[in-house]
Motif scaffolding. Structure first.
Motif, mmCIF file in Angstrom:
data_model
loop_
_atom_site.group_PDB
_atom_site.id
_atom_site.type_symbol
_atom_site.label_atom_id
_atom_site.label_comp_id
_atom_site.label_asym_id
_atom_site.label_seq_id
_atom_site.Cartn_x
_atom_site.Cartn_y
_atom_site.Cartn_z
ATOM 1 N N LEU A 109 13.305 82.788 25.939
ATOM 2 C CA LEU A 109 12.806 84.050 25.455
ATOM 3 C C LEU A 109 13.648 84.713 24.073
ATOM 4 O O LEU A 109 14.975 84.306 24.800
ATOM 5 C CB LEU A 109 12.563 85.461 25.372
ATOM 6 C CG LEU A 109 10.632 85.320 26.554
ATOM 7 C CD1 LEU A 109 11.312 86.447 27.863
ATOM 8 C CD2 LEU A 109 9.942 84.593 26.253
ATOM 9 N N SER A 110 13.194 84.105 22.956
ATOM 10 C CA SER A 110 14.048 84.633 21.526
ATOM 11 C C SER A 110 14.143 85.994 21.283
ATOM 12 O O SER A 110 12.817 86.281 20.560
ATOM 13 C CB SER A 110 13.731 83.275 20.082
ATOM 14 O OG SER A 110 15.148 84.143 19.254
ATOM 15 N N LEU A 111 14.723 86.268 21.511
ATOM 16 C CA LEU A 111 15.263 88.047 21.085
ATOM 17 C C LEU A 111 15.647 88.315 19.807
ATOM 18 O O LEU A 111 15.032 89.392 18.961
ATOM 19 C CB LEU A 111 16.257 88.502 22.038
ATOM 20 C CG LEU A 111 15.491 88.708 23.909
ATOM 21 C CD1 LEU A 111 16.248 88.996 24.469
ATOM 22 C CD2 LEU A 111 14.569 88.953 23.646
ATOM 23 N N LYS A 117 23.659 83.955 14.863
ATOM 24 C CA LYS A 117 23.550 84.855 15.794
ATOM 25 C C LYS A 117 21.797 84.816 16.571
ATOM 26 O O LYS A 117 21.299 84.765 15.812
ATOM 27 C CB LYS A 117 23.451 86.528 15.590
ATOM 28 C CG LYS A 117 24.153 86.773 17.096
ATOM 29 C CD LYS A 117 23.903 88.255 16.393
ATOM 30 C CE LYS A 117 23.973 89.228 17.837
ATOM 31 N NZ LYS A 117 23.789 90.400 17.590
ATOM 32 N N LYS A 118 22.515 83.896 17.624
ATOM 33 C CA LYS A 118 21.256 84.051 18.403
ATOM 34 C C LYS A 118 21.502 84.881 19.539
ATOM 35 O O LYS A 118 22.023 84.902 20.659
ATOM 36 C CB LYS A 118 20.437 82.465 19.661
ATOM 37 C CG LYS A 118 20.412 81.282 18.211
ATOM 38 C CD LYS A 118 20.351 80.151 18.837
ATOM 39 C CE LYS A 118 20.536 79.143 17.825
ATOM 40 N NZ LYS A 118 19.954 79.251 17.110
ATOM 41 N N ALA A 132 24.257 85.840 24.245
ATOM 42 C CA ALA A 132 24.071 85.987 22.772
ATOM 43 C C ALA A 132 24.978 83.940 22.518
ATOM 44 O O ALA A 132 25.927 83.800 23.449
ATOM 45 C CB ALA A 132 25.233 87.447 22.219
ATOM 46 N N LEU A 133 24.837 83.961 21.259
ATOM 47 C CA LEU A 133 25.530 83.040 20.705
ATOM 48 C C LEU A 133 25.699 82.795 19.469
ATOM 49 O O LEU A 133 24.761 83.042 18.200
ATOM 50 C CB LEU A 133 24.124 81.237 20.519
ATOM 51 C CG LEU A 133 23.958 80.563 21.913
ATOM 52 C CD1 LEU A 133 23.179 79.949 21.587
ATOM 53 C CD2 LEU A 133 26.038 79.746 22.134
ATOM 54 N N TRP A 146 30.342 77.803 18.328
ATOM 55 C CA TRP A 146 30.361 79.109 18.367
ATOM 56 C C TRP A 146 30.379 79.367 19.996
ATOM 57 O O TRP A 146 31.277 79.249 20.571
ATOM 58 C CB TRP A 146 28.529 79.068 18.658
ATOM 59 C CG TRP A 146 27.489 78.495 17.833
ATOM 60 C CD1 TRP A 146 28.050 76.915 16.916
ATOM 61 C CD2 TRP A 146 26.492 79.257 17.096
ATOM 62 N NE1 TRP A 146 26.854 76.753 15.750
ATOM 63 C CE2 TRP A 146 26.324 77.619 16.317
ATOM 64 C CE3 TRP A 146 25.617 80.267 17.522
ATOM 65 C CZ2 TRP A 146 24.818 78.464 15.872
ATOM 66 C CZ3 TRP A 146 24.179 80.427 16.835
ATOM 67 C CH2 TRP A 146 24.153 79.842 15.792
ATOM 68 N N LEU A 147 30.282 80.922 19.555
ATOM 69 C CA LEU A 147 30.952 81.738 21.239
ATOM 70 C C LEU A 147 29.299 81.730 21.883
ATOM 71 O O LEU A 147 28.493 82.136 21.327
ATOM 72 C CB LEU A 147 31.202 83.238 21.353
ATOM 73 C CG LEU A 147 32.556 83.333 20.884
ATOM 74 C CD1 LEU A 147 33.520 84.009 20.077
ATOM 75 C CD2 LEU A 147 33.858 82.252 21.745
ATOM 76 N N PHE A 148 29.320 82.220 23.352
ATOM 77 C CA PHE A 148 28.290 82.252 24.155
ATOM 78 C C PHE A 148 28.699 83.050 25.828
ATOM 79 O O PHE A 148 29.863 82.580 26.017
ATOM 80 C CB PHE A 148 27.743 80.643 24.921
ATOM 81 C CG PHE A 148 26.600 80.489 25.653
ATOM 82 C CD1 PHE A 148 25.112 81.561 25.457
ATOM 83 C CD2 PHE A 148 26.848 80.186 27.141
ATOM 84 C CE1 PHE A 148 24.604 80.867 25.763
ATOM 85 C CE2 PHE A 148 25.625 80.039 28.114
ATOM 86 C CZ PHE A 148 24.495 81.236 27.601
ATOM 87 N N PHE A 149 27.889 84.152 25.708
ATOM 88 C CA PHE A 149 28.062 84.674 26.552
ATOM 89 C C PHE A 149 27.275 85.568 27.032
ATOM 90 O O PHE A 149 26.286 85.538 26.421
ATOM 91 C CB PHE A 149 29.207 85.929 25.472
ATOM 92 C CG PHE A 149 28.954 86.803 24.428
ATOM 93 C CD1 PHE A 149 29.449 86.157 23.546
ATOM 94 C CD2 PHE A 149 28.966 87.767 24.651
ATOM 95 C CE1 PHE A 149 29.164 86.571 22.578
ATOM 96 C CE2 PHE A 149 28.533 88.825 23.526
ATOM 97 C CZ PHE A 149 28.310 87.910 22.499
#
Ligand SMILES: [Mn+2]
Length: 155
Positions: A109-111, A117-118, A132-133, A146-149
């Motif tokens: 789901l996209s919040l 930023k995603k 988060a991306l 990007w950072l993904f965490f």
């Protein structure tokens, strides 16, 4: 969104990767998949369905299953819907040569969504929860890093 770059990079007479998006979806859930790709360097390809394509990022190390681990995620070309079903070996000499296996899949789901930023809720087997991306250089459209965490669970 365009699959031009995806198509340009591949010779579909040699690779079994899909040349076209699949016709119809089984459900309205947005696709989430991570494919383990043993190319010249092992990496993990994160793909999230967005506007009819799979947005894609290559993560050089195992994707974070817990909070506190930040992974570089390098954006790559959009992939066609249906690519989440691809497993197999891309032949020697072809783009991305090596073995592709599903590492995790489900939906999301996209919040929150801005150009840089995603925030998503991932519903997979290995990854579950809010992630988060974050794009590193917001003002540079050419920069793919990007950072993904994983985010802390909110009470
Ligand atoms: Mn890859």
């Amino acid at each position: 969104m365009s699959l031009e770059e995806y198509k340009k990079k591949r010779d579909f007479s040699k690779t079994r990767e899909p040349s076209q998006p699949r016709k119809k979806k089984e459900s309205n859930d947005l696709v989430y998949v991570i494919q383990r790709h043993q190319a010249s360097h092992l990496h993990f390809d994160l793909r999230l369905e967005e506007e009819g394509v799979l947005k894609s990022w290559a993560i050089p190390k195992a994707p974070p299953q817990e909070t506190g681990v930040r992974r570089l995620a390098v954006q790559t070309e959009d992939h066609p819907l249906g690519y989440e079903d691809f497993e197999g070996v891309i032949p020697e000499g072809e783009y991305g040569a090596g073995k592709v296996e599903t590492w995790d899949r489900g939906h999301y789901l996209s919040l929150e969504e801005t150009p840089a930023k995603k925030v998503v809720e991932i519903i997979g087997k290995k990854l579950r929860g809010r992630y988060a991306l974050i794009k590193l250089k917001v003002k540079d459209p050419e920069d793919k890093n990007w950072l993904f965490f994983k985010l802390q669970e909110s009470n």
